[in-house]
Design a protein around this motif. Sequence first.
Motif, PDB file in Angstrom:
ATOM      1  N   TRP A  23      62.265  68.003  14.101  1.00 33.97           N
ATOM      2  CA  TRP A  23      63.201  67.342  13.189  1.00 33.97           C
ATOM      3  C   TRP A  23      64.019  68.387  12.421  1.00 33.97           C
ATOM      4  CZ3 TRP A  23      65.221  62.773  13.105  1.00 33.97           C
ATOM      5  CH2 TRP A  23      65.949  62.358  11.986  1.00 33.97           C
ATOM      6  N   GLN A  24      63.386  69.463  12.006  1.00 32.27           N
ATOM      7  CA  GLN A  24      64.110  70.548  11.328  1.00 32.27           C
ATOM      8  C   GLN A  24      65.141  71.179  12.266  1.00 32.27           C
ATOM      9  OE1 GLN A  24      61.044  73.216   9.974  1.00 32.27           O
ATOM     10  NE2 GLN A  24      60.487  71.913   8.239  1.00 32.27           N
ATOM     11  N   ARG A  25      64.759  71.377  13.521  1.00 33.77           N
ATOM     12  CA  ARG A  25      65.692  71.959  14.497  1.00 33.77           C
ATOM     13  C   ARG A  25      66.931  71.091  14.669  1.00 33.77           C
ATOM     14  NH1 ARG A  25      61.295  73.630  19.126  1.00 33.77           N
ATOM     15  NH2 ARG A  25      60.617  75.573  18.144  1.00 33.77           N
ATOM     16  N   PHE A  26      66.748  69.766  14.684  1.00 31.59           N
ATOM     17  CA  PHE A  26      67.893  68.873  14.834  1.00 31.59           C
ATOM     18  C   PHE A  26      68.946  69.119  13.755  1.00 31.59           C
ATOM     19  CE2 PHE A  26      64.965  65.404  16.767  1.00 31.59           C
ATOM     20  CZ  PHE A  26      65.146  65.901  18.041  1.00 31.59           C
ATOM     21  N   HIS A  27      68.511  69.550  12.594  1.00 26.96           N
ATOM     22  CA  HIS A  27      69.412  69.693  11.452  1.00 26.96           C
ATOM     23  C   HIS A  27      69.759  71.141  11.132  1.00 26.96           C
ATOM     24  CE1 HIS A  27      68.955  65.454  11.066  1.00 26.96           C
ATOM     25  NE2 HIS A  27      67.649  65.601  11.095  1.00 26.96           N
TER      26      HIS A  27
END
Length: 166
Positions: free
Chosen positions: A58-62
């Motif tokens: 989820w952090q990578r997506f952002h």
Amino acid sequence: MTQISKEPQRKKMSTLSAKKITIETATADDFVQWLPLWKDYQLFYGVDISEKVTKLVWQRFHSPIEPVFCAVAKENGHIVGLVHYLFHRSTWSENNYCYLEDLYVSEDMRGRLIGKKLIEFVQKQARKHRSSHVYWHTHETNFRGQRLYDWVASKSGMIEYRMQVR
């Protein structure tokens, strides 16, 4: 062998089209609604991705430096589908490839062209990033998904093999 026209299928499916569905890049605020679909997707494929990895993804997506993305399908502001995709280099092309890694539409929303709209969103993003093509995998038992995939794309003829790296 006689080729079967796909035209009647398209007419039938277009009448089921969702009117209030929007496809948009996921925002950090979407996590609470995205997570149950992500878990349902894992259940469908019989995997259990750890909470640690889920939070990292989820952090990578952002992150502006990560080449992995998430888009969601929303009906009246409620997330009903997700797609994850990434861009990567290829030894076979000047341009990157776009890998559509995960696609899931909530079971009660299927048959409304939401999966098709999510794929088309990824295709547009791939075009913007000048990718050579979009590709994805599915399990051989995912017959419903394959009906959609056979409608919107062509099979590459490749068989995937995996080897664990430990």
